[in-house]
Design an enzyme around this catalytic site. Sequence first.
Site, PDB file in Angstrom:
ATOM      1  N   TYR A  60       0.926  -1.247  -0.073  1.00  0.00           N
ATOM      2  CA  TYR A  60      -0.109  -0.009  -0.021  1.00  0.00           C
ATOM      3  C   TYR A  60       0.991   1.061  -0.017  1.00  0.00           C
ATOM      4  O   TYR A  60       0.593   2.126  -0.683  1.00  0.00           O
ATOM      5  CB  TYR A  60      -0.900  -0.052   1.221  1.00  0.00           C
ATOM      6  CG  TYR A  60      -1.535   1.316   1.479  1.00  0.00           C
ATOM      7  CD1 TYR A  60      -2.627   1.588   0.430  1.00  0.00           C
ATOM      8  CD2 TYR A  60      -1.171   2.236   2.390  1.00  0.00           C
ATOM      9  CE1 TYR A  60      -3.208   3.090   0.484  1.00  0.00           C
ATOM     10  CE2 TYR A  60      -1.843   3.487   2.490  1.00  0.00           C
ATOM     11  CZ  TYR A  60      -2.732   3.864   1.673  1.00  0.00           C
ATOM     12  OH  TYR A  60      -3.427   5.148   1.539  1.00  0.00           O
ATOM     13  N   ALA A  81      -1.278   8.594   4.709  1.00  0.00           N
ATOM     14  CA  ALA A  81      -2.555   8.042   5.227  1.00  0.00           C
ATOM     15  C   ALA A  81      -2.111   6.775   6.113  1.00  0.00           C
ATOM     16  O   ALA A  81      -1.099   6.288   6.073  1.00  0.00           O
ATOM     17  CB  ALA A  81      -3.416   7.471   4.551  1.00  0.00           C
ATOM     18  N   GLN A  92      -4.312  18.240   5.456  1.00  0.00           N
ATOM     19  CA  GLN A  92      -4.816  17.741   3.909  1.00  0.00           C
ATOM     20  C   GLN A  92      -6.223  17.258   4.052  1.00  0.00           C
ATOM     21  O   GLN A  92      -6.572  16.649   4.840  1.00  0.00           O
ATOM     22  CB  GLN A  92      -3.936  16.616   3.634  1.00  0.00           C
ATOM     23  CG  GLN A  92      -4.321  15.895   2.166  1.00  0.00           C
ATOM     24  CD  GLN A  92      -5.030  14.895   2.092  1.00  0.00           C
ATOM     25  OE1 GLN A  92      -5.427  14.111   3.222  1.00  0.00           O
ATOM     26  NE2 GLN A  92      -6.017  14.667   1.459  1.00  0.00           N
ATOM     27  N   THR A 111      -6.520  18.218  -1.516  1.00  0.00           N
ATOM     28  CA  THR A 111      -5.975  17.391  -2.555  1.00  0.00           C
ATOM     29  C   THR A 111      -7.005  17.557  -3.700  1.00  0.00           C
ATOM     30  O   THR A 111      -8.328  17.309  -3.508  1.00  0.00           O
ATOM     31  CB  THR A 111      -5.954  16.120  -1.946  1.00  0.00           C
ATOM     32  OG1 THR A 111      -4.953  15.923  -1.086  1.00  0.00           O
ATOM     33  CG2 THR A 111      -5.677  14.992  -3.097  1.00  0.00           C
ATOM     34  N   ARG A 160      -4.761   0.810  -8.416  1.00  0.00           N
ATOM     35  CA  ARG A 160      -3.588   0.307  -7.564  1.00  0.00           C
ATOM     36  C   ARG A 160      -3.573  -1.108  -7.659  1.00  0.00           C
ATOM     37  O   ARG A 160      -4.270  -1.822  -6.603  1.00  0.00           O
ATOM     38  CB  ARG A 160      -3.364   1.142  -6.414  1.00  0.00           C
ATOM     39  CG  ARG A 160      -3.476   2.598  -6.336  1.00  0.00           C
ATOM     40  CD  ARG A 160      -3.519   3.228  -5.040  1.00  0.00           C
ATOM     41  NE  ARG A 160      -3.801   4.604  -5.194  1.00  0.00           N
ATOM     42  CZ  ARG A 160      -4.016   5.491  -4.139  1.00  0.00           C
ATOM     43  NH1 ARG A 160      -4.257   5.000  -2.997  1.00  0.00           N
ATOM     44  NH2 ARG A 160      -4.271   6.799  -4.356  1.00  0.00           N
ATOM     45  N   LYS A 210      -3.313  21.068  -3.981  1.00  0.00           N
ATOM     46  CA  LYS A 210      -2.227  19.816  -3.972  1.00  0.00           C
ATOM     47  C   LYS A 210      -2.850  19.144  -5.343  1.00  0.00           C
ATOM     48  O   LYS A 210      -3.700  18.511  -5.197  1.00  0.00           O
ATOM     49  CB  LYS A 210      -2.113  19.106  -2.792  1.00  0.00           C
ATOM     50  CG  LYS A 210      -1.139  18.072  -2.836  1.00  0.00           C
ATOM     51  CD  LYS A 210      -1.185  17.244  -1.398  1.00  0.00           C
ATOM     52  CE  LYS A 210      -0.055  16.228  -1.424  1.00  0.00           C
ATOM     53  NZ  LYS A 210      -0.821  14.969  -2.231  1.00  0.00           N
ATOM     54  N   ASP A 213       6.041  18.057  -4.464  1.00  0.00           N
ATOM     55  CA  ASP A 213       5.911  16.714  -3.654  1.00  0.00           C
ATOM     56  C   ASP A 213       6.031  15.329  -4.678  1.00  0.00           C
ATOM     57  O   ASP A 213       5.503  15.426  -5.738  1.00  0.00           O
ATOM     58  CB  ASP A 213       4.441  16.528  -3.247  1.00  0.00           C
ATOM     59  CG  ASP A 213       3.917  15.347  -2.497  1.00  0.00           C
ATOM     60  OD1 ASP A 213       4.774  14.631  -1.887  1.00  0.00           O
ATOM     61  OD2 ASP A 213       2.982  14.869  -3.079  1.00  0.00           O
ATOM     62  N   GLY A 214       7.208  14.485  -4.371  1.00  0.00           N
ATOM     63  CA  GLY A 214       7.324  13.354  -4.940  1.00  0.00           C
ATOM     64  C   GLY A 214       8.662  13.021  -5.421  1.00  0.00           C
ATOM     65  O   GLY A 214       9.412  13.955  -6.318  1.00  0.00           O
ATOM     66  N   VAL A 240      11.450  12.780  -3.854  1.00  0.00           N
ATOM     67  CA  VAL A 240      12.643  13.217  -3.353  1.00  0.00           C
ATOM     68  C   VAL A 240      13.311  12.301  -2.336  1.00  0.00           C
ATOM     69  O   VAL A 240      12.641  11.749  -1.330  1.00  0.00           O
ATOM     70  CB  VAL A 240      12.383  14.619  -2.561  1.00  0.00           C
ATOM     71  CG1 VAL A 240      13.544  14.911  -1.732  1.00  0.00           C
ATOM     72  CG2 VAL A 240      12.084  15.655  -3.543  1.00  0.00           C
ATOM     73  N   ARG A 274       6.552   9.007   1.354  1.00  0.00           N
ATOM     74  CA  ARG A 274       7.319   7.425   1.476  1.00  0.00           C
ATOM     75  C   ARG A 274       8.615   7.445   2.583  1.00  0.00           C
ATOM     76  O   ARG A 274       8.608   6.511   3.326  1.00  0.00           O
ATOM     77  CB  ARG A 274       7.586   6.674   0.350  1.00  0.00           C
ATOM     78  CG  ARG A 274       6.414   6.599  -0.475  1.00  0.00           C
ATOM     79  CD  ARG A 274       6.683   5.747  -1.775  1.00  0.00           C
ATOM     80  NE  ARG A 274       5.568   5.251  -2.411  1.00  0.00           N
ATOM     81  CZ  ARG A 274       4.946   6.012  -3.695  1.00  0.00           C
ATOM     82  NH1 ARG A 274       5.557   7.026  -4.059  1.00  0.00           N
ATOM     83  NH2 ARG A 274       3.666   5.510  -4.097  1.00  0.00           N
TER      84      ARG A 274
END
Length: 416
Positions: A73, A128, A176, A204, A213, A279, A334-335, A337, A358
């Site tokens: 997940y 989350a 958020q 968002t 997914r 976002k 965001d994303g 890095v 993450r």
Amino acid sequence: MSSVKRNIAEDQIIGLEGHAGENNASPLVSWCSSPRSASKGGADSLTNEMEITNVSEYEELARQKLPKMVFDYYASGAEDQWTLRENRFAFTKIQFRPRILIDVSKIDMSTTVLGFKISMPIMIAPTAMQKMAHPEGEYATARAASAAGTIMTLSSWATSSVEEVASTGPGIRFFQLYVYKDRNVVAQLVRRAERAGFKAIALTVDTPRLGRREADIKNRFTLPPFLTLKNFEGLDLGKMDKADDSGLASYVAGQIDRTLSWKDVKWLQTITSLPILVKGVITAEDTRIAIETGAAGIIVSNHGARQLDYVPATIRALEEVVKAARGQVPVFLDGGVRRGTDVFKALALGASGIFIGRPVVFSLAVEGETGIRRALQMLRDEFELTMALSGCRSLKEITRDHIIADWDLPRIPPRL
């Protein structure tokens, strides 16, 4: 550097005492008793000493430690996962043009975001259900962010409520927001975030439906029965039913408003005085509309590559958004890095700061609050070193001339 030595069961019990209403024994311990790490070499390997030298190394340790459903997940993306890979790979297409013989004995990484001073332009994105990773969940993340002098963004779908996170102590926190079909739920949640001292709303806007997914479908993902989406606990919206595919996809289909549009951004401004960050923007067109609609800032995001596959990497989309914003509002990335060098590249392309997601949940899974603190410190140290080796003593000295990207036109060296 960090040495990971502790036994898996011991690590999962850390920090369970002291929260009102929580048992001193966590269901997570028994629920995690047969994660993938129970297979060849897994959990036992975590008891051996390992020197962690960069944040990416937490991912493999988290893979060994967490149940497959939980790790997948956090780690997976949508469909072919092309954008998931590209979010990282695109950073390799940017090289440095360092300046030399500059006194870099003093480096200032501090900045302000929406008027709030933070120690560095590295902030925590909303992720989350963090108690699936560690019993302390969002409590640990909030404390680690505060200790690092930076901003934490709490997810609507957190396993700790806005009030519980606020109870961890002082800190600059954003909230958020997903927009539910029942606008009364949204209004109530925003008011609670305001009362709990949150400083901004990160709205968002890229999730009218949940992306496909496939790992979650294969795993029949659902929130473990001993956890709830705490912000919705009293509204009969805190639980996630099992489904034939992804329980989260079914939850989103039932609760999240597909009719969400720019007029709802205007509506949100009528119920809160908090600044609103939009976002999920990756185009110049939507950047201009967001500014016209009154957004206080923009977060360039593709939802961790979990929504529409084959959209550009966020670092690739960043400059288009920055140019369209024309300095009217701050733009954040965001994303993807994973290194301090990535942070520098984003700022050189015009970002006012970056968010990490993450790396937070993986370091949380491995070492709890200590892991997040170490991950933030490693990124900070790497970023400071990159600044020094590039000849930059403050964030304002980082410019587009410090990098060259594969997508650039043939460039003429700037005049001195």
